[in-house]
Design a protein around this motif. Structure first.
Motif, PDB file in Angstrom:
ATOM      1  N   THR A   1      -8.179 -14.865 -10.745  1.00  0.00           N
ATOM      2  CA  THR A   1      -7.108 -14.558  -9.805  1.00  0.00           C
ATOM      3  C   THR A   1      -5.817 -14.398 -10.583  1.00  0.00           C
ATOM      4  O   THR A   1      -5.695 -14.938 -11.687  1.00  0.00           O
ATOM      5  CB  THR A   1      -6.965 -15.664  -8.740  1.00  0.00           C
TER       6      THR A   1
ATOM      7  N   GLY B   1      -0.862  -4.130  -5.222  1.00  0.00           N
ATOM      8  CA  GLY B   1      -2.196  -4.208  -5.788  1.00  0.00           C
ATOM      9  C   GLY B   1      -2.714  -2.905  -6.353  1.00  0.00           C
ATOM     10  O   GLY B   1      -3.837  -2.851  -6.869  1.00  0.00           O
TER      11      GLY B   1
ATOM     12  N   TYR C   1      -4.499 -11.669  -5.234  1.00  0.00           N
ATOM     13  CA  TYR C   1      -5.853 -11.165  -5.005  1.00  0.00           C
ATOM     14  C   TYR C   1      -6.817 -11.917  -5.919  1.00  0.00           C
ATOM     15  O   TYR C   1      -6.412 -12.576  -6.879  1.00  0.00           O
ATOM     16  CB  TYR C   1      -5.946  -9.654  -5.233  1.00  0.00           C
TER      17      TYR C   1
ATOM     18  N   THR D   1      -7.331 -11.466  -0.394  1.00  0.00           N
ATOM     19  CA  THR D   1      -5.894 -11.512  -0.652  1.00  0.00           C
ATOM     20  C   THR D   1      -5.173 -12.445   0.314  1.00  0.00           C
ATOM     21  O   THR D   1      -5.552 -12.585   1.477  1.00  0.00           O
ATOM     22  CB  THR D   1      -5.289 -10.104  -0.539  1.00  0.00           C
TER      23      THR D   1
END
Length: 395
Positions: free
Chosen positions: A305, A338, A222, A263
């Motif tokens: 990231t 996530g 992500y 993502t």
């Protein structure tokens, strides 16, 4: 001669640290981390706590997590910033189904409601441009916190209860004798003995235990950006997720707007990246100034990231289990999808329940590995692109 432990935890992210916190009071616990505490996906997280929606199929688990954060606020330097969260749903949805979902959450004890675009405008004046939206589901049981402060504070809790943390130590293999876990081997050649090993190593977990059990997870990455802009984000400005772009955002204490999403699956596993993609930047540029009113001139400030990524499962729920086909004493905890920060209290408690065979405030059955008949990695996600090239507007 290496010291023996009751439990070794492989991985020093938020899940490993929370597991140590759960177990340290009555177990001799060692946490082994190949890098530094919270240096992987944990340290790159946005810190959103929207667990009521993300774990809506397991309301007792969601309630456990949100109440944990409320009680944990003020522990050490942790600040849990409670803030309204809005899921902005596209006009492809039937409003009846959205109302039903919100009603189900209400019946489970959560402060949730479906709002039409007009109702959202009344609730959040001059905030959103809602052309093309059916409305939004509004969650009051939500908020955010700083991930690094959170993980280091949880680590401190575990240490106070007696847990030992060793960083810069890479575990190379599980030590198994006659079908039982007896510890782990590390890169120095040392064998550290323990009756149980909990593997909470994020996307690496699948590869690490592959000799003994197959786990259906895929690594994905992500991305985030902080935006400078001209709007004043007051306390009434909500966190939100946009279904059209799959971007989420929340205000920063500095007044900047923190935006995340973009993502994509990481192929092959272990491929590093330290910069955001151009497609992610285009996605933000095409979405945020149109969706949020009166931002004025918005500029990219800081992008980030996760270097190697997080791990996804086919159904977006984690795997916390002691698989029957694996060596006795092995527990796996992976596939946070996530949501590792927001679900950490739940997953940490689930690890304890699985490791000790205790009963608890929620069922761990939804996190069982046995729920997957197909344990291959041949699955996709409507929220995750298959490659970085497919993130953002396609020309």
């Amino acid at each position: 001669m290496s010291q023996d432990y009751d439990v070794i935890i492989v991985g020093g992210g938020i899940i490993g640290c929370m597991a140590a916190r759960e177990l340290a009071s009555d177990h001799d616990v060692l946490v082994l981390e190949r890098d530094q505490i919270g240096s992987g996906a944990t340290g790159k997280a946005s810190g959103l706590v929207t667990v009521v929606e993300e774990y809506s199929d397991t309301p007792a688990a969601a309630e456990y997590a949100i109440e944990f954060f409320r009680e944990y606020d003020g522990t050490g330097h942790v600040s849990f910033h409670e803030r309204t969260y809005v899921e902005l749903r596209s006009d492809e949805h039937d409003t009846g189904s959205l109302r039903d979902h919100a009603t189900t959450l209400q019946e489970n004890g959560f402060d949730t409601a479906f709002n039409t675009p007009d109702e959202l405008e009344d609730r959040f004046p001059d905030t959103f441009n809602l052309d093309g939206y059916a409305g939004g589901i509004v969650y009051e049981d939500a908020g955010w916190l700083d991930p690094y402060t959170f993980v280091t504070t949880v680590k401190d809790d575990a240490e106070r209860d007696g847990a030992t943390f060793r960083t810069g130590v890479e575990v190379t293999d599980l030590a198994v004798d006659d079908g039982d876990i007896v510890g782990v081997d590390v890169e120095t050649g040392e064998r550290i003995r323990a009756e149980q090993v909990i593997v909470a190593a994020g996307w690496r977990t699948r590869q690490f235990v592959s000799e003994y059990v197959e786990i259906p997870t895929r690594p994905y990455r992500y991305q985030t950006y902080d935006l400078d802009h001209e709007r004043t984000l007051t306390e009434s400005f909500p966190m939100a997720w946009d279904e059209h772009s799959h971007l989420y955002f929340r205000p920063q204490p500095t007044g900047e707007l923190h935006v995340g999403g973009g993502t994509y699956f990481v192929k092959p596993p272990g491929t590093p990246r330290t910069t955001t993609t151009e497609g992610f930047q285009r996605l933000i540029a095409d979405t945020i100034p149109e969706l949020i009113t009166d931002l004025g001139r918005a500029q990219f400030v800081t992008g980030d990231t996760c270097r190697f990524g997080d791990s996804a499962t086919p159904d977006r729920y984690p795997i916390v289990d002691a698989p029957t086909e694996a060596p006795d004493g092995l527990v796996v905890a992976t596939g946070t999808h996530g949501f590792g920060i927001m679900a950490a209290p739940t997953i940490g408690k689930a690890i304890r329940l699985v490791a000790t065979d205790e009963s608890g405030p929620f069922s761990v059955e939804p996190f069982s590995l046995d729920r997957f008949e197909d344990r291959s990695t041949d699955f996709g996600s409507s929220y995750i692109a298959e490659s970085p090239e497919l993130v953002g507007p396609q020309t």
